[in-house]
Design a protein around this motif. Structure first.
Motif, mmCIF file in Angstrom:
data_model
loop_
_atom_site.group_PDB
_atom_site.id
_atom_site.type_symbol
_atom_site.label_atom_id
_atom_site.label_comp_id
_atom_site.label_asym_id
_atom_site.label_seq_id
_atom_site.Cartn_x
_atom_site.Cartn_y
_atom_site.Cartn_z
ATOM 1 N N TYR A 90 3.067 4.868 -5.251
ATOM 2 C CA TYR A 90 3.687 4.667 -6.564
ATOM 3 C C TYR A 90 2.704 3.973 -7.512
ATOM 4 C CZ TYR A 90 7.308 3.596 -10.016
ATOM 5 O OH TYR A 90 8.051 3.523 -11.170
ATOM 6 N N ILE A 91 2.067 2.919 -7.007
ATOM 7 C CA ILE A 91 1.102 2.188 -7.837
ATOM 8 C C ILE A 91 -0.056 3.094 -8.259
ATOM 9 C CG2 ILE A 91 -0.608 0.333 -7.796
ATOM 10 C CD1 ILE A 91 1.322 -1.275 -6.058
ATOM 11 N N SER A 92 -0.458 3.988 -7.371
ATOM 12 C CA SER A 92 -1.592 4.877 -7.657
ATOM 13 C C SER A 92 -1.321 5.811 -8.831
ATOM 14 C CB SER A 92 -1.935 5.702 -6.412
ATOM 15 O OG SER A 92 -2.291 4.864 -5.328
ATOM 16 N N PHE A 93 -0.049 6.200 -9.012
ATOM 17 C CA PHE A 93 0.281 7.180 -10.051
ATOM 18 C C PHE A 93 1.111 6.605 -11.191
ATOM 19 C CE2 PHE A 93 -0.509 9.719 -6.238
ATOM 20 C CZ PHE A 93 -1.370 10.687 -6.726
ATOM 21 N N ALA A 94 1.404 5.312 -11.151
ATOM 22 C CA ALA A 94 2.249 4.703 -12.175
ATOM 23 C C ALA A 94 1.462 4.367 -13.434
ATOM 24 C CB ALA A 94 2.899 3.439 -11.615
ATOM 25 N N LEU A 95 2.190 4.214 -14.528
ATOM 26 C CA LEU A 95 1.585 3.762 -15.780
ATOM 27 C C LEU A 95 1.214 2.280 -15.648
ATOM 28 C CD1 LEU A 95 4.081 5.426 -18.295
ATOM 29 C CD2 LEU A 95 1.766 6.209 -17.717
ATOM 30 N N LYS A 100 2.048 -3.151 -13.193
ATOM 31 C CA LYS A 100 2.156 -4.607 -13.313
ATOM 32 C C LYS A 100 3.494 -5.095 -12.765
ATOM 33 C CE LYS A 100 1.851 -8.368 -16.690
ATOM 34 N NZ LYS A 100 1.638 -8.729 -18.119
ATOM 35 N N LEU A 101 4.566 -4.367 -13.097
ATOM 36 C CA LEU A 101 5.898 -4.749 -12.632
ATOM 37 C C LEU A 101 5.992 -4.676 -11.115
ATOM 38 C CD1 LEU A 101 8.864 -5.453 -13.136
ATOM 39 C CD2 LEU A 101 9.316 -2.999 -13.426
ATOM 40 N N VAL A 102 5.463 -3.602 -10.546
ATOM 41 C CA VAL A 102 5.534 -3.412 -9.092
ATOM 42 C C VAL A 102 4.720 -4.482 -8.359
ATOM 43 C CG1 VAL A 102 4.997 -1.864 -7.184
ATOM 44 C CG2 VAL A 102 5.935 -0.946 -9.295
ATOM 45 N N ILE A 103 3.537 -4.768 -8.873
ATOM 46 C CA ILE A 103 2.684 -5.790 -8.243
ATOM 47 C C ILE A 103 3.363 -7.155 -8.278
ATOM 48 C CG2 ILE A 103 0.516 -7.066 -8.477
ATOM 49 C CD1 ILE A 103 -0.761 -4.408 -9.405
ATOM 50 N N LEU A 104 4.004 -7.475 -9.400
ATOM 51 C CA LEU A 104 4.743 -8.746 -9.504
ATOM 52 C C LEU A 104 5.899 -8.789 -8.507
ATOM 53 C CD1 LEU A 104 4.861 -9.264 -13.392
ATOM 54 C CD2 LEU A 104 3.584 -10.632 -11.715
#
Length: 217
Positions: A90-95, A100-104
């Motif tokens: 998801y992180i690889s293809f996300a805006l 930033k939201l996912v990492i947080l």
């Protein structure tokens, strides 16, 4: 007889959970193919990862008595690997904003888990206290996990489309909740049964909405 049924339900719960954790493979196959996360939300996967971390710890002998909850450990351990893989994709293809939201969210999940593991293993000195402490936090995480699909439910009702609420994810969520609720009740373990009392009706709601809107574009 009850012990035999308990073991059988645990095995079935493991099987259903495996299918539930593997169900997003189709979703992420689409993400990879299109090179975009589109309108898919990563919240369910981040919350599911925290849930798997907590219940893996809950089932280990550090918290539970010996290996009484071995089925809980095995399936949630596998869940950690699968959910982590989905989040990385998801992180690889996300805006950038989504990343930033996912990492947080990932950082917050790791802080909660690390704190829970540290406190339960050092400050509490018997299995009962540890189960109550870890189970209570796991209960909150499970309720959050089973509530997170409500984001998709809201989108389905608003758009009258089930495109971003995969059927298999909803079906296996309902099936898994039902089996683990039965497992927890047979073991008289509130921390395993209670969150699934919420998961069952939410999973059923998703299936009902799917039946209503599946023909609409």
């Amino acid at each position: 007889m009850v012990d035999t049924i308990h073991i059988i339900v645990g095995i079935m719960g493991n099987g259903a959970s495996l299918l539930l954790y593997a169900a997003p493979i189709l979703t992420f196959k689409r993400v990879i193919k299109k090179g975009s996360t589109e309108e898919f939300s990563c919240i369910p996967y981040a919350v599911a990862l925290l849930n798997c971390l907590l219940y893996t710890w809950y089932g280990l002998p550090v918290v539970s008595c010996q290996w009484e909850n071995l089925p809980v450990v095995t399936i949630n351990g596998l869940g950690i690997l699968l959910e982590t893989s989905f989040i990385v994709i998801y992180i690889s293809f996300a805006l950038p904003v989504q990343k930033k939201l996912v990492i947080l969210m990932m950082a917050a999940a790791l802080v909660v888990f690390s704190t829970t593991a540290l406190v339960s293993s050092t400050a509490l000195h018997d299995h009962h206290q540890r189960k109550v402490f870890v189970g209570s936090i796991g209960l909150v995480a499970s309720i959050s996990m089973y509530s997170s699909p409500l984001v998709a439910v809201k989108r389905v009702i608003k758009t009258k489309s089930v495109e971003f609420m995969p059927f298999y994810l909803s079906f296996f969520s309902f099936l898994t909740s039902s089996l683990w609720m039965a497992y927890g009740l047979l073991e008289r373990d509130l921390f395993l049964a209670a969150p699934n009392l919420l998961g069952c009706p939410i999973g059923l709601l998703q299936l009902v909405l799917y039946c209503i809107y599946r023909e609409r574009k």
